[in-house]
Design a protein around this motif. Structure first.
Motif, PDB file in Angstrom:
ATOM      1  N   ASP A  66       0.840  -1.286  -0.147  1.00 38.72           N
ATOM      2  CA  ASP A  66      -0.074   0.113   0.022  1.00 38.72           C
ATOM      3  C   ASP A  66       0.901   1.363  -0.005  1.00 38.72           C
ATOM      4  OD1 ASP A  66      -2.245  -1.595   0.039  1.00 38.72           O
ATOM      5  OD2 ASP A  66      -2.677  -1.426   2.257  1.00 38.72           O
ATOM      6  N   PHE A  67       1.947   1.242   0.709  1.00 33.10           N
ATOM      7  CA  PHE A  67       3.008   2.251   0.753  1.00 33.10           C
ATOM      8  C   PHE A  67       3.537   2.511  -0.620  1.00 33.10           C
ATOM      9  CE2 PHE A  67       7.030   3.745   3.053  1.00 33.10           C
ATOM     10  CZ  PHE A  67       6.767   5.319   2.859  1.00 33.10           C
ATOM     11  N   PHE A  68       3.640   1.591  -1.228  1.00 31.68           N
ATOM     12  CA  PHE A  68       4.273   1.755  -2.705  1.00 31.68           C
ATOM     13  C   PHE A  68       3.248   2.241  -3.565  1.00 31.68           C
ATOM     14  CE2 PHE A  68       4.715   0.343  -6.912  1.00 31.68           C
ATOM     15  CZ  PHE A  68       6.282   0.313  -6.954  1.00 31.68           C
ATOM     16  N   HIS A  69       2.164   1.966  -3.462  1.00 32.81           N
ATOM     17  CA  HIS A  69       1.215   2.211  -4.411  1.00 32.81           C
ATOM     18  C   HIS A  69       0.553   3.548  -4.213  1.00 32.81           C
ATOM     19  CE1 HIS A  69       1.037  -1.447  -6.829  1.00 32.81           C
ATOM     20  NE2 HIS A  69       0.763  -2.407  -5.587  1.00 32.81           N
ATOM     21  N   GLU A  70       0.573   3.997  -2.839  1.00 32.45           N
ATOM     22  CA  GLU A  70       0.201   5.234  -2.762  1.00 32.45           C
ATOM     23  C   GLU A  70       1.013   6.283  -3.036  1.00 32.45           C
ATOM     24  OE1 GLU A  70      -1.253   5.244   1.520  1.00 32.45           O
ATOM     25  OE2 GLU A  70      -2.531   3.587   1.103  1.00 32.45           O
ATOM     26  N   THR A  71       2.376   6.038  -2.835  1.00 28.05           N
ATOM     27  CA  THR A  71       3.309   6.737  -3.208  1.00 28.05           C
ATOM     28  C   THR A  71       3.714   6.933  -4.718  1.00 28.05           C
ATOM     29  OG1 THR A  71       4.638   6.548  -1.317  1.00 28.05           O
ATOM     30  CG2 THR A  71       5.695   7.519  -2.748  1.00 28.05           C
ATOM     31  N   TYR A  72       3.170   5.889  -5.407  1.00 25.43           N
ATOM     32  CA  TYR A  72       3.381   5.791  -6.630  1.00 25.43           C
ATOM     33  C   TYR A  72       2.480   6.705  -7.519  1.00 25.43           C
ATOM     34  CZ  TYR A  72       4.137   4.005 -11.432  1.00 25.43           C
ATOM     35  OH  TYR A  72       4.379   3.532 -12.778  1.00 25.43           O
ATOM     36  N   LYS A  73       1.399   6.356  -6.745  1.00 26.41           N
ATOM     37  CA  LYS A  73       0.078   7.271  -7.549  1.00 26.41           C
ATOM     38  C   LYS A  73       0.266   8.818  -7.186  1.00 26.41           C
ATOM     39  CE  LYS A  73      -5.010   7.791  -6.595  1.00 26.41           C
ATOM     40  NZ  LYS A  73      -5.100   8.954  -5.433  1.00 26.41           N
ATOM     41  N   ASP A  74       0.433   9.215  -5.800  1.00 24.25           N
ATOM     42  CA  ASP A  74       0.916  10.527  -5.388  1.00 24.25           C
ATOM     43  C   ASP A  74       1.983  10.994  -6.192  1.00 24.25           C
ATOM     44  OD1 ASP A  74      -0.893  10.267  -3.318  1.00 24.25           O
ATOM     45  OD2 ASP A  74       0.482   9.906  -1.848  1.00 24.25           O
ATOM     46  N   LYS A 119      -2.630   5.620   5.659  1.00 18.12           N
ATOM     47  CA  LYS A 119      -2.457   5.002   7.227  1.00 18.12           C
ATOM     48  C   LYS A 119      -1.369   5.978   8.085  1.00 18.12           C
ATOM     49  CE  LYS A 119      -4.479   1.039   7.209  1.00 18.12           C
ATOM     50  NZ  LYS A 119      -4.231  -0.147   6.755  1.00 18.12           N
ATOM     51  N   LYS A 120      -1.187   5.922   9.334  1.00 23.57           N
ATOM     52  CA  LYS A 120      -0.468   6.613   9.983  1.00 23.57           C
ATOM     53  C   LYS A 120       0.732   6.033   9.970  1.00 23.57           C
ATOM     54  CE  LYS A 120      -3.580   8.832  13.526  1.00 23.57           C
ATOM     55  NZ  LYS A 120      -3.317   8.931  14.937  1.00 23.57           N
ATOM     56  N   ARG A 121       1.836   6.302   9.071  1.00 21.37           N
ATOM     57  CA  ARG A 121       3.181   5.789   8.857  1.00 21.37           C
ATOM     58  C   ARG A 121       4.172   6.702   9.074  1.00 21.37           C
ATOM     59  NH1 ARG A 121       0.781   4.649   3.059  1.00 21.37           N
ATOM     60  NH2 ARG A 121       0.166   2.505   3.924  1.00 21.37           N
ATOM     61  N   THR A 122       3.759   7.983   9.609  1.00 21.26           N
ATOM     62  CA  THR A 122       4.947   8.983   9.642  1.00 21.26           C
ATOM     63  C   THR A 122       5.453   8.860  11.226  1.00 21.26           C
ATOM     64  OG1 THR A 122       3.557  10.301   8.304  1.00 21.26           O
ATOM     65  CG2 THR A 122       5.345  11.405   9.428  1.00 21.26           C
ATOM     66  N   HIS A 123       6.744   8.283  11.264  1.00 25.59           N
ATOM     67  CA  HIS A 123       6.893   8.187  12.714  1.00 25.59           C
ATOM     68  C   HIS A 123       7.910   9.515  13.359  1.00 25.59           C
ATOM     69  CE1 HIS A 123       6.289   4.095  10.903  1.00 25.59           C
ATOM     70  NE2 HIS A 123       6.685   3.615  12.137  1.00 25.59           N
TER      71      HIS A 123
END
Length: 463
Positions: free
Chosen positions: A80-88, A130-134
């Motif tokens: 999901d992280f990959f696809h969202e970043t790719y789309k963004d 999702k919350k992924r900002t640490h």
């Protein structure tokens, strides 16, 4: 950092296994990683202060499938992280780079923790589901925290860091491999031999020359970058035939306070924790957590070309950076929404209606106006009430040197320039046409570590 003293150039040795140019998150991570793998390295910084643009980062470090997320009840997925970043990124991201990045994000969080650098809290930024900002549990801005923490490790490992030392040229052997650097410091020049060089010089967000060359339309924009972000690594790379890529892709950050000579970026975490944006009429006009590109364009399209962030004490309690913004005089205070509206000269009835509608949206978890789905953990209800005036400014340069996943720099034919590595904002390709908040800090650690590892393998192959 007060307690870390960089060395003066007079103490430079004549040769190192690897010379690392730049003392931001990328350079420091690369130096630590390479040293721990047995290399003798030096970090060279042209400015007096260490840390580069990393010092200015405020939101956090993105990573997926981490134990920290699970401790907060967030079940995530690297794909999901990959696809969202790719789309963004407008699907212009280098897929191999992006794949390496997302799959090495959780190990990077662990690597920091192994060095006593714990990012135990999480938040969310625009374009992520999702919350992924640490970030640190203290919720302190990530940049200063990271630079200070990495410099502690640098000091423990006795890694030499030199400031006010500018690299003017890369030297090459007859076969073309990069084998050292020419430096200028205190008016004197010196050649330093090195088996490899890592460019960790950051982007060109403060370079009028590169703006003129690639984005003349942005020449008059202010920048959130530190003055040293002038594209030095690109110049050094170009001298030895490195290919530049996607140089026209420059990110404008939507929320920058620029009413004073000093420009302050207002971190995405402010919106991530619940703030909204309003126009001159006191009304919302965009999904505040859409991509930076979309939010910036929406603000620029307003008649006033600027907007206000609106937040309350509840949001402020979750973003420690607001204390700093207030300290330097960027925050307007109101006892009530009506009071705040008067102070920022917007229609009071409009602002009250806007906030009431938003609070209802948060309660129902449904934003019918702009379909915002994230950063809705709390409404704007807890006195006091605050506003920060913002407008877009140049923030990040997505383009840069063409590298591969091993951080090796490529020339115009796609061939590796032996002995030359680059990582962080100086390199292009990872982010496509829009960088997601929290991904640049992740990039510095992930690719800084990779550069340290790959330089080690490369120097071993020379022996």
């Amino acid at each position: 950092m007060a307690d870390f003293q960089p060395l003066s150039a007079s103490q430079l040795a004549d040769s190192y296994d690897a010379v690392i140019i730049g003392s931001g998150g990328t350079g420091l991570s690369a130096a630590i990683q390479a040293t721990e793998l047995g290399l003798k390295v030096a970090v060279l910084e042209k400015e007096t202060a260490l840390g580069g643009n990393t010092n200015r980062a405020s939101s956090g470090m993105n990573a997926a499938e981490t134990n920290v997320q699970l401790h907060h009840g967030v079940i995530d997925n690297v794909a999901d992280f990959f696809h969202e970043t790719y789309k963004d990124g407008g699907k212009l991201n280098d897929k191999d780079m992006l794949g390496y990045f997302v799959y090495h994000s959780a190990p990077a969080i662990d690597w920091l923790a192994d060095h006593g650098i714990k990012l135990d809290d999480i938040t969310i930024t625009g374009g992520m589901s999702k919350k992924r900002t640490h970030r640190p549990a203290s919720m302190a801005p990530i940049g200063g925290f990271l630079v200070k923490s990495l410099l502690r490790v640098i000091a423990e490992e006795k890694i030499p860091v030199f400031n006010e030392t500018k690299v003017t040229k890369l030297s090459q052997a007859e076969d073309g491999r990069v084998n050292g650097v020419e430096v200028e410091a205190n008016g004197t020049k010196k050649h330093i031999a090195a088996k490899a060089v890592i460019l960790a010089t950051g982007g060109f967000g403060a370079s009028k020359d590169y703006m003129k060359r690639f984005r003349p339309d942005l020449l008059d924009y202010k920048t959130t970058n530190q003055p040293g972000a002038t594209g030095d690594g690109l110049k050094l790379g170009e001298q030895v035939g490195a290919e530049l890529m996607q140089m026209n892709l420059i990110q404008v950050h939507p929320t920058v306070q620029q009413d004073n000579p000093h420009v302050y970026l207002i971190g995405e975490a402010v919106r991530g924790e619940g703030a909204i944006l309003i126009n001159g009429e006191g009304k919302r006009f965009v999904n505040e957590l859409n991509t930076r590109k979309i939010v910036s364009n929406a603000i620029t399209a307003l008649p006033e070309h600027s907007a206000y962030l609106i937040l309350d004490q509840g949001i402020r309690d979750h973003v420690k950076a607001v204390e700093f913004y207030d300290q330097v005089g960027l925050v307007v205070h109101g006892d009530t929404i009506e009071d705040l509206a008067k102070k920022i000269k917007v229609d009071s009835a409009n602002l009250q209606a806007t906030v009431a509608t938003w609070n209802e949206a948060v309660k129902n978890q449904k934003d019918t106006e702009f379909n915002r789905t994230t950063g809705m953990d709390r409404g704007i209800e807890k006195p006091g009430f605050f506003a920060i005036h913002i407008a877009p400014a140049i923030h990040y340069t997505m383009g840069g040197l063409h590298i591969n996943t091993k951080t090796q720099v490529l020339d115009g034919n796609g061939d590796v320039i032996k002995g030359l590595f680059a990582a962080g904002e100086v390199a292009g390709g990872l982010h496509g046409n829009n960088r997601v908040g929290g991904n640049s800090i992740a990039e510095t650690i992930i690719f800084g570590r990779q550069a340290g590892q790959q330089v080690t393998l490369y120097t071993q192959s020379l022996n």
